[in-house]
Scaffold this motif. Structure first.
Motif, PDB file in Angstrom:
ATOM      1  N   MET A   1      36.867  18.271 -72.454  1.00 42.00           N
ATOM      2  CA  MET A   1      36.132  18.362 -71.201  1.00 42.00           C
ATOM      3  C   MET A   1      34.634  18.443 -71.525  1.00 42.00           C
ATOM      4  O   MET A   1      34.225  19.202 -72.379  1.00 42.00           O
ATOM      5  N   GLU A   2      33.854  17.676 -70.820  1.00 37.94           N
ATOM      6  CA  GLU A   2      32.411  17.667 -71.026  1.00 37.94           C
ATOM      7  C   GLU A   2      31.737  18.604 -70.034  1.00 37.94           C
ATOM      8  O   GLU A   2      32.071  18.630 -68.856  1.00 37.94           O
ATOM      9  N   TYR A   3      30.790  19.410 -70.539  1.00 40.56           N
ATOM     10  CA  TYR A   3      30.037  20.333 -69.684  1.00 40.56           C
ATOM     11  C   TYR A   3      29.039  19.553 -68.855  1.00 40.56           C
ATOM     12  O   TYR A   3      28.359  18.674 -69.362  1.00 40.56           O
ATOM     13  N   GLN A   4      28.961  19.875 -67.565  1.00 45.71           N
ATOM     14  CA  GLN A   4      27.972  19.253 -66.699  1.00 45.71           C
ATOM     15  C   GLN A   4      27.238  20.338 -65.932  1.00 45.71           C
ATOM     16  O   GLN A   4      27.862  21.230 -65.373  1.00 45.71           O
ATOM     17  N   LEU A   5      25.927  20.251 -65.931  1.00 49.50           N
ATOM     18  CA  LEU A   5      25.107  21.193 -65.195  1.00 49.50           C
ATOM     19  C   LEU A   5      25.092  20.771 -63.725  1.00 49.50           C
ATOM     20  O   LEU A   5      24.894  19.607 -63.415  1.00 49.50           O
ATOM     21  N   PHE A   6      25.346  21.716 -62.848  1.00 56.12           N
ATOM     22  CA  PHE A   6      25.373  21.417 -61.421  1.00 56.12           C
ATOM     23  C   PHE A   6      24.689  22.544 -60.666  1.00 56.12           C
ATOM     24  O   PHE A   6      24.882  23.708 -60.971  1.00 56.12           O
ATOM     25  N   THR A   7      23.904  22.176 -59.701  1.00 57.25           N
ATOM     26  CA  THR A   7      23.300  23.177 -58.831  1.00 57.25           C
ATOM     27  C   THR A   7      23.150  22.592 -57.441  1.00 57.25           C
ATOM     28  O   THR A   7      23.022  21.376 -57.271  1.00 57.25           O
ATOM     29  N   LEU A   8      23.199  23.447 -56.455  1.00 60.76           N
ATOM     30  CA  LEU A   8      22.981  23.011 -55.077  1.00 60.76           C
ATOM     31  C   LEU A   8      21.493  22.889 -54.802  1.00 60.76           C
ATOM     32  O   LEU A   8      20.697  23.655 -55.344  1.00 60.76           O
ATOM     33  N   PRO A   9      21.106  21.965 -53.925  1.00 65.88           N
ATOM     34  CA  PRO A   9      19.710  21.938 -53.476  1.00 65.88           C
ATOM     35  C   PRO A   9      19.388  23.214 -52.693  1.00 65.88           C
ATOM     36  O   PRO A   9      20.286  23.881 -52.165  1.00 65.88           O
ATOM     37  N   HIS A  10      18.110  23.566 -52.618  1.00 68.13           N
ATOM     38  CA  HIS A  10      17.711  24.807 -51.949  1.00 68.13           C
ATOM     39  C   HIS A  10      18.218  24.893 -50.512  1.00 68.13           C
ATOM     40  O   HIS A  10      18.663  25.953 -50.068  1.00 68.13           O
ATOM     41  N   GLY A  11      18.145  23.808 -49.774  1.00 70.15           N
ATOM     42  CA  GLY A  11      18.633  23.825 -48.391  1.00 70.15           C
ATOM     43  C   GLY A  11      20.107  24.180 -48.298  1.00 70.15           C
ATOM     44  O   GLY A  11      20.525  24.935 -47.417  1.00 70.15           O
ATOM     45  N   ASP A  12      20.904  23.642 -49.213  1.00 67.54           N
ATOM     46  CA  ASP A  12      22.338  23.971 -49.232  1.00 67.54           C
ATOM     47  C   ASP A  12      22.566  25.436 -49.584  1.00 67.54           C
ATOM     48  O   ASP A  12      23.459  26.088 -49.035  1.00 67.54           O
ATOM     49  N   TRP A  13      21.772  25.989 -50.505  1.00 63.36           N
ATOM     50  CA  TRP A  13      21.885  27.415 -50.833  1.00 63.36           C
ATOM     51  C   TRP A  13      21.583  28.274 -49.612  1.00 63.36           C
ATOM     52  O   TRP A  13      22.283  29.254 -49.328  1.00 63.36           O
ATOM     53  N   ILE A  14      20.519  27.918 -48.897  1.00 65.67           N
ATOM     54  CA  ILE A  14      20.130  28.695 -47.716  1.00 65.67           C
ATOM     55  C   ILE A  14      21.234  28.640 -46.664  1.00 65.67           C
ATOM     56  O   ILE A  14      21.607  29.665 -46.083  1.00 65.67           O
ATOM     57  N   ARG A  15      21.793  27.452 -46.418  1.00 71.51           N
ATOM     58  CA  ARG A  15      22.888  27.334 -45.445  1.00 71.51           C
ATOM     59  C   ARG A  15      24.133  28.092 -45.903  1.00 71.51           C
ATOM     60  O   ARG A  15      24.816  28.731 -45.095  1.00 71.51           O
ATOM     61  N   LEU A  16      24.431  28.052 -47.195  1.00 70.24           N
ATOM     62  CA  LEU A  16      25.582  28.784 -47.728  1.00 70.24           C
ATOM     63  C   LEU A  16      25.412  30.283 -47.529  1.00 70.24           C
ATOM     64  O   LEU A  16      26.323  30.977 -47.063  1.00 70.24           O
ATOM     65  N   MET A  17      24.221  30.797 -47.873  1.00 73.36           N
ATOM     66  CA  MET A  17      23.972  32.227 -47.701  1.00 73.36           C
ATOM     67  C   MET A  17      24.007  32.618 -46.231  1.00 73.36           C
ATOM     68  O   MET A  17      24.557  33.670 -45.878  1.00 73.36           O
ATOM     69  N   ALA A  18      23.435  31.785 -45.368  1.00 77.64           N
ATOM     70  CA  ALA A  18      23.476  32.073 -43.925  1.00 77.64           C
ATOM     71  C   ALA A  18      24.914  32.101 -43.428  1.00 77.64           C
ATOM     72  O   ALA A  18      25.286  32.963 -42.621  1.00 77.64           O
ATOM     73  N   GLY A  19      25.729  31.203 -43.929  1.00 70.22           N
ATOM     74  CA  GLY A  19      27.136  31.182 -43.546  1.00 70.22           C
ATOM     75  C   GLY A  19      27.904  32.405 -44.014  1.00 70.22           C
ATOM     76  O   GLY A  19      28.953  32.742 -43.474  1.00 70.22           O
ATOM     77  N   CYS A  20      27.378  33.088 -45.024  1.00 71.82           N
ATOM     78  CA  CYS A  20      27.987  34.323 -45.547  1.00 71.82           C
ATOM     79  C   CYS A  20      27.337  35.563 -44.939  1.00 71.82           C
ATOM     80  O   CYS A  20      27.576  36.682 -45.398  1.00 71.82           O
ATOM     81  N   GLY A  21      26.480  35.362 -43.919  1.00 69.55           N
ATOM     82  CA  GLY A  21      25.855  36.498 -43.256  1.00 69.55           C
ATOM     83  C   GLY A  21      24.632  37.041 -43.961  1.00 69.55           C
ATOM     84  O   GLY A  21      24.254  38.189 -43.751  1.00 69.55           O
TER      85      GLY A  21
END
Length: 69
Positions: A1-21
């Motif tokens: 298995m090859e390691y791949q770096l992945f991160t969400l864009p800032h807007g997606d992080w903000i929406r994710l956190m908002a969705g978690c209250g």
């Protein structure tokens, strides 16, 4: 298995956190200062790490409305 770096864009992080209250209070993008030695990110040129944030610090708090919906 090859390691791949992945991160969400800032807007997606903000929406994710908002969705978690959570409400984002601040975002600090830490950069290598001019004149400093780049020891942590040797695979990247000094010009690159001075232009782009090396790390991010997110400050979030639980919404007072969380759980009251």
């Amino acid at each position: 298995m090859e390691y791949q770096l992945f991160t969400l864009p800032h807007g997606d992080w903000i929406r994710l956190m908002a969705g978690c209250g959570l409400i984002v209070e601040d975002l600090i993008e830490v950069q290598v200062p001019r004149g400093a030695t780049n020891n942590d990110f040797r695979e990247f040129p000094d010009e690159w790490v001075r232009r782009w944030p090396a790390e991010e610090v997110w400050f979030a708090r639980r919404s007072t409305r969380a759980g009251r919906q």
